[in-house]
Motif scaffolding. Sequence first.
Motif, mmCIF file in Angstrom:
data_model
loop_
_atom_site.group_PDB
_atom_site.id
_atom_site.type_symbol
_atom_site.label_atom_id
_atom_site.label_comp_id
_atom_site.label_asym_id
_atom_site.label_seq_id
_atom_site.Cartn_x
_atom_site.Cartn_y
_atom_site.Cartn_z
ATOM 1 N N VAL A 1 4.455 15.691 26.385
ATOM 2 C CA VAL A 1 4.950 14.477 25.748
ATOM 3 C C VAL A 1 3.822 13.996 24.848
ATOM 4 O O VAL A 1 2.686 14.465 24.959
ATOM 5 N N PRO A 2 4.096 13.092 23.905
ATOM 6 C CA PRO A 2 3.000 12.605 23.060
ATOM 7 C C PRO A 2 1.819 12.113 23.899
ATOM 8 O O PRO A 2 1.996 11.570 25.002
ATOM 9 N N THR A 3 0.626 12.316 23.390
ATOM 10 C CA THR A 3 -0.590 11.967 24.138
ATOM 11 C C THR A 3 -0.583 10.508 24.576
ATOM 12 O O THR A 3 -0.930 10.196 25.727
ATOM 13 N N LYS A 4 -0.203 9.600 23.702
ATOM 14 C CA LYS A 4 -0.137 8.179 24.056
ATOM 15 C C LYS A 4 0.823 7.951 25.220
ATOM 16 O O LYS A 4 0.531 7.181 26.145
ATOM 17 N N VAL A 5 1.967 8.606 25.196
ATOM 18 C CA VAL A 5 2.943 8.471 26.282
ATOM 19 C C VAL A 5 2.359 8.977 27.600
ATOM 20 O O VAL A 5 2.512 8.343 28.644
ATOM 21 N N GLN A 6 1.674 10.124 27.550
ATOM 22 C CA GLN A 6 1.111 10.679 28.778
ATOM 23 C C GLN A 6 0.105 9.723 29.404
ATOM 24 O O GLN A 6 0.116 9.511 30.627
ATOM 25 N N TRP A 7 -0.752 9.121 28.598
ATOM 26 C CA TRP A 7 -1.702 8.155 29.151
ATOM 27 C C TRP A 7 -0.968 6.953 29.742
ATOM 28 O O TRP A 7 -1.338 6.447 30.800
ATOM 29 N N ASP A 8 0.066 6.490 29.075
ATOM 30 C CA ASP A 8 0.820 5.347 29.591
ATOM 31 C C ASP A 8 1.432 5.650 30.956
ATOM 32 O O ASP A 8 1.578 4.748 31.795
ATOM 33 N N LYS A 9 1.793 6.899 31.193
ATOM 34 C CA LYS A 9 2.439 7.275 32.450
ATOM 35 C C LYS A 9 1.464 7.297 33.625
ATOM 36 O O LYS A 9 1.887 7.470 34.778
ATOM 37 N N PHE A 10 0.190 7.104 33.370
ATOM 38 C CA PHE A 10 -0.787 7.087 34.464
ATOM 39 C C PHE A 10 -0.579 5.893 35.401
ATOM 40 O O PHE A 10 -1.201 5.822 36.454
ATOM 41 N N GLY B 1 3.300 25.694 19.547
ATOM 42 C CA GLY B 1 2.120 25.635 20.391
ATOM 43 C C GLY B 1 2.454 25.167 21.787
ATOM 44 O O GLY B 1 3.506 24.564 22.037
ATOM 45 N N HIS B 2 1.542 25.448 22.701
ATOM 46 C CA HIS B 2 1.677 25.077 24.113
ATOM 47 C C HIS B 2 0.507 24.187 24.514
ATOM 48 O O HIS B 2 -0.629 24.407 24.101
ATOM 49 N N ASP B 3 0.795 23.141 25.288
ATOM 50 C CA ASP B 3 -0.255 22.318 25.876
ATOM 51 C C ASP B 3 -1.116 21.715 24.767
ATOM 52 O O ASP B 3 -0.594 21.068 23.869
ATOM 53 N N ARG B 4 -2.434 21.903 24.777
ATOM 54 C CA ARG B 4 -3.286 21.320 23.735
ATOM 55 C C ARG B 4 -2.887 21.839 22.356
ATOM 56 O O ARG B 4 -2.970 21.124 21.355
ATOM 57 N N GLY B 5 -2.449 23.099 22.296
ATOM 58 C CA GLY B 5 -1.983 23.641 21.030
ATOM 59 C C GLY B 5 -0.759 22.923 20.514
ATOM 60 O O GLY B 5 -0.602 22.722 19.299
ATOM 61 N N ALA B 6 0.127 22.502 21.418
ATOM 62 C CA ALA B 6 1.299 21.734 21.009
ATOM 63 C C ALA B 6 0.896 20.364 20.491
ATOM 64 O O ALA B 6 1.543 19.815 19.590
ATOM 65 N N ARG B 7 -0.182 19.807 21.025
ATOM 66 C CA ARG B 7 -0.660 18.505 20.533
ATOM 67 C C ARG B 7 -1.210 18.639 19.110
ATOM 68 O O ARG B 7 -1.043 17.731 18.278
ATOM 69 N N ILE B 8 -1.833 19.760 18.822
ATOM 70 C CA ILE B 8 -2.262 20.017 17.446
ATOM 71 C C ILE B 8 -1.044 20.142 16.538
ATOM 72 O O ILE B 8 -1.008 19.587 15.428
ATOM 73 N N CYS B 9 -0.029 20.856 17.002
ATOM 74 C CA CYS B 9 1.202 20.997 16.210
ATOM 75 C C CYS B 9 1.855 19.644 15.960
ATOM 76 O O CYS B 9 2.352 19.376 14.853
ATOM 77 N N HIS B 10 1.870 18.782 16.970
ATOM 78 C CA HIS B 10 2.438 17.440 16.797
ATOM 79 C C HIS B 10 1.690 16.690 15.700
ATOM 80 O O HIS B 10 2.292 16.100 14.797
ATOM 81 N N ARG B 11 0.362 16.729 15.751
ATOM 82 C CA ARG B 11 -0.443 16.039 14.746
ATOM 83 C C ARG B 11 -0.147 16.586 13.350
ATOM 84 O O ARG B 11 0.047 15.830 12.390
ATOM 85 N N LEU B 12 -0.122 17.900 13.207
ATOM 86 C CA LEU B 12 0.115 18.508 11.903
ATOM 87 C C LEU B 12 1.527 18.228 11.404
ATOM 88 O O LEU B 12 1.749 18.074 10.199
ATOM 89 N N ALA B 13 2.496 18.156 12.314
ATOM 90 C CA ALA B 13 3.868 17.861 11.902
ATOM 91 C C ALA B 13 3.989 16.448 11.357
ATOM 92 O O ALA B 13 4.678 16.205 10.356
#
Length: 319
Positions: A143-152, A110-122
């Motif tokens: 990058v993992p969603t938590k990491v992306q928020w931390d990078k703000f 998956g790409h973008d939001r789709g990749a985040r779904i793939c991460h969750r399912l994995a």
Amino acid sequence: MAESLETRNFFPALQRNVTPTPSGSTVVSYTSDLGDGSPILTLIHGYPQSAFIWRHIAPTLLGKVSLFIPELPGYGISTRSTPSKRGVGTALLSAIQTLFPGSRSVILAGHDRGARICHRLAVDAASAPPDLKITGAFLIDIVPTKVQWDKFSDPAIARGYFHWPLLANVELAVRMLTAYGGGRWVREAFQLARKSEEGLRRLEDGVEVYVALFEKEETIRGSCEDYEAGAGVDVEEQVADQREGRKIRVPTVVMFSQAGLGARIDVAREWVDWVEEGVPYEGVPVGHGYGHYLPEEAHDIVSEKLVAFLREFSGVKLD
């Protein structure tokens, strides 16, 4: 144009399906089944797009692996479901069960939001339906969603990803984007993400498809609810995962734009803490000035790496 997109088959060589799921979502997907228990590759799109992003990649895989290419619920074609990545992922797995008989292995891409779904399912692979075995994850430009928020905390990253907190405020965002024009917003988004003229040229034939979908308020709302989940339950689940040692335990590749996401984040390094030690993992930067929309901008590079991944880790016999 937007109305005709609801029934259009973006992949004439594939079967178009409309599949009700227990979540209440009706998932539209494009599939090819080689039968005999053959592995299934998912190709899951992101924001602000549709399954049309895979128009260059899907033909290179046709006849080599079974394909499941869904329209994300809430993005204008499939109807909305629980917007968390786990909720949408569960709906997609349910659609796969309905469409593909027998026990199957599933390779998540998956790409973008789709990749985040793939991460969750994995991460949740052990909880997948018993007749579906998740055997690989191919994640594009995240990058993992938590990491992306931390990078703000980095002002440049906060500016570049300003849409994350904006879209997560659903009621305000829906009013603002509707007033501004959803299609206009999409056109501006592609211009802002541009890293090279070649990259923009390669994706421009898809822009009007995405523009038409985002002219509908229901698409704006559904996609904003996706971001709302990404600022809440999705992050909470990832915090719990890391605290309790739940990580990806299947072979994983993360491809990313060196000129975009990789310019300020060490993407390959960030993922090390999210993949179980000893599990095959590779971070793959994509150069040549290609930006975020790699399945379109760099479809040839992505296809080549995806085929290599399937050949090495997923038991797919490719020419």
